[in-house]
Design an enzyme around this catalytic site. Structure first.
Site, short mmCIF file in Angstrom:
data_model
loop_
_atom_site.label_atom_id
_atom_site.label_comp_id
_atom_site.label_asym_id
_atom_site.label_seq_id
_atom_site.Cartn_x
_atom_site.Cartn_y
_atom_site.Cartn_z
N ASP A 237 0.81 -1.22 0.00
CA ASP A 237 0.00 0.00 0.00
C ASP A 237 0.85 1.27 0.00
O ASP A 237 2.02 1.26 0.38
CB ASP A 237 -0.88 0.04 1.25
CG ASP A 237 -2.03 -0.96 1.15
OD1 ASP A 237 -2.02 -1.79 0.23
OD2 ASP A 237 -2.93 -0.90 2.01
N ASP A 238 0.18 2.37 -0.37
CA ASP A 238 0.68 3.75 -0.20
C ASP A 238 1.78 4.17 -1.17
O ASP A 238 2.23 5.30 -1.14
CB ASP A 238 1.17 4.03 1.24
CG ASP A 238 0.11 3.71 2.28
OD1 ASP A 238 -1.05 3.54 1.89
OD2 ASP A 238 0.46 3.63 3.46
N HIS A 287 -5.86 2.92 -4.15
CA HIS A 287 -5.85 3.18 -2.71
C HIS A 287 -6.27 4.63 -2.43
O HIS A 287 -5.88 5.21 -1.43
CB HIS A 287 -4.45 2.89 -2.16
CG HIS A 287 -4.38 2.73 -0.67
ND1 HIS A 287 -5.35 2.12 0.08
CD2 HIS A 287 -3.42 3.11 0.24
CE1 HIS A 287 -5.00 2.13 1.36
NE2 HIS A 287 -3.84 2.73 1.48
N HIS A 291 -5.42 9.31 0.49
CA HIS A 291 -5.43 8.57 1.75
C HIS A 291 -6.26 9.20 2.86
O HIS A 291 -5.90 9.16 4.03
CB HIS A 291 -3.99 8.36 2.25
CG HIS A 291 -3.81 7.05 2.98
ND1 HIS A 291 -4.17 6.88 4.29
CD2 HIS A 291 -3.33 5.87 2.58
CE1 HIS A 291 -3.88 5.65 4.67
NE2 HIS A 291 -3.37 5.00 3.64
N HIS A 378 3.68 -2.32 3.13
CA HIS A 378 3.73 -0.96 2.56
C HIS A 378 5.09 -0.74 1.90
O HIS A 378 6.11 -0.75 2.60
CB HIS A 378 3.52 0.07 3.67
CG HIS A 378 2.19 -0.07 4.36
ND1 HIS A 378 1.95 -1.03 5.31
CD2 HIS A 378 1.04 0.62 4.20
CE1 HIS A 378 0.70 -0.93 5.71
NE2 HIS A 378 0.11 0.06 5.06
ZN ZN Z 1 -2.66 3.01 3.22
#
Ligand code: ZN
Length: 413
Positions: A237-238, A287, A291, A378
């Site tokens: 993620d991210d 995603h 955020h 991540h």
């Molecule tokens: Zn995230």
């Protein structure tokens, strides 16, 4: 002997860094992340190695963080940024958002002088009146409340102080307008132009990157997945971040696949990494743009977070993701109803962002993994990528096939 080698490595490192400085900025992303019941924090900000600017940014980030932690009525803090670099300049737009405030900091820095460029250095002389008119047209077209009231009129008067918050992206120029500058609401407003739309007002050249076309990306690697053997999906993620390519190298080496749930605001900076993901048989998921906790947004804001990210990804890899992972894993009935894609959470949380310890991440994963698991990591942390590089062969040795989420869903859920 060893000492000598270390010294040589040390010197070559500085030589490399020294050379690199001429053509690229040594730019790092810093991330502060928390996901607890009480506080949701996502702060991603750039460090440009220009002391004065870095200190300024860090102070603002720290202030927002402290305020969020100290005040019980505040539960969410969000700092995110857009970043674009050409041969001549670096441009970024940094947003600070909490339940109490929205502020913006944008800057375009000349790489030679390391100084911020003013409006007059970027745009042609006498361009301000034309620009004000074009911004006004765009605002009226997109905003029903753009009545000819006094605030609106004042906020768009053709003077440079009204238009000095701008971001020069890879494909667009964005102007930002502070809270209360044009409308009586608590929001930052933005107006976007393509480079063609402002070509006559612009003084510095934009350098477009050449990317692979749809046809070039059509190639699909052959994958042999045995539905009767165990399989798991590694998810990241991210990102993307500068470590992501190392992760892709390892996946390629072991003929493994993974799924990256990317942030829309980061894809413009790593288009080649994104294209590589697709070309090498990995999956890209959405995603959201920056955020935010979706359960705290309005319907229109949720849609915007998701759809703008879909478009940003599609403009680079020519296909739209099928999966969405809501930030912090937070969702409710409204979020489920509005988002037209599969919402994907995870089965195994490595808590890599909390430990930042490759050994722990590997241990948690190996001790808890089961057939059909979606594993959460991540790729914005070097420690997580390091752990993943170790885990890929270890999981395969245990008999797990490493597949994408869509592949996993086909055979398991
Ligand atoms: Zn995230």
């Amino acid at each position: 002997m060893k000492k000598k080698l270390m010294l040589i490595l040390f010197i070559s490192f500085f030589l490399l860094v020294g050379c690199a400085k001429k053509t690229t900025m040594i730019h790092e992303t810093f991330t502060i992340y928390e996901n607890s019941e009480e506080k949701k924090v996502m702060m991603m900000y750039p460090q440009l190695n220009i002391e004065k600017i870095d200190q300024e940014i860090e102070k603002e980030v720290q202030d927002l963080y402290d305020k969020t932690m100290e005040n019980t009525h505040l539960s969410e803090a969000n700092v995110n940024y857009l970043y674009n670099e050409t041969e001549e300049y670096v441009s970024f737009a940094l947003s600070f958002i909490s339940e109490e405030e929205q502020t913006m900091k944008s800057m375009t820095i000349d790489k030679k002088t390391q100084k911020a460029l003013s409006f007059d250095e970027v745009f042609k002389e006498d361009s301000i009146a034309t620009l004000a008119k074009r911004v006004d047209e765009k605002m009226r077209n997109s905003n029903i409340q753009a009545a000819s009231n006094l605030t609106y009129h004042k906020g768009l008067l053709p003077k440079t102080s009204n238009f000095d918050q701008f971001y020069l992206g890879a494909s667009e120029i964005v102007f930002y307008f502070d809270e209360g500058q044009c409308f009586n609401d608590q929001r930052i407003h933005e107006v976007r132009f393509t480079y063609e739309e402002l070509a006559d007002l612009f003084d510095i050249e934009s350098t477009a990157m050449t990317l692979m076309t749809y046809d070039e990306l059509l190639y699909e690697p052959v994958k042999l997945i045995d539905p009767n053997k165990p399989m798991v999906a590694l998810t990241f993620d991210d990102g993307p971040n500068k470590y992501t390519d190392l992760l892709l190298d390892a996946l390629l080496e072991y003929r493994a696949s993974a799924t990256s749930f990317v942030l829309g605001n980061r894809v413009e900076r790593f288009p080649k990494t994104l294209q590589r993901m697709v070309l090498e048989g990995n999956e890209i998921g959405n995603h959201t743009m920056d955020h935010k906790q979706l359960t705290k947004l309005t319907e229109a804001e949720i849609l915007r977070e998701v759809e703008e990210t879909q478009n940003a990804i599609e403009s680079i890899v020519h296909i739209k993701p099928k999966l969405v992972r809501p930030p912090y894993g937070e969702r409710n009935t409204m979020v489920r109803n509005i988002i037209d894609y599969d919402l994907i959470l995870w089965d195994l949380d490595t808590r890599d962002w909390a430990s930042k310890d490759p050994k722990k991440i590997v241990e948690i994963t190996l001790n808890n993994v089961r057939d059909g698991d979606i594993i959460l990591m991540h790729d914005i942390y070097s420690t997580s990528v390091q752990a993943a590089i170790e885990l890929i062969p270890l999981l395969q040795e245990k008999g797990y096939q490493l597949v994408t989420v869509t592949e996993l869903l086909t055979y398991r859920k």
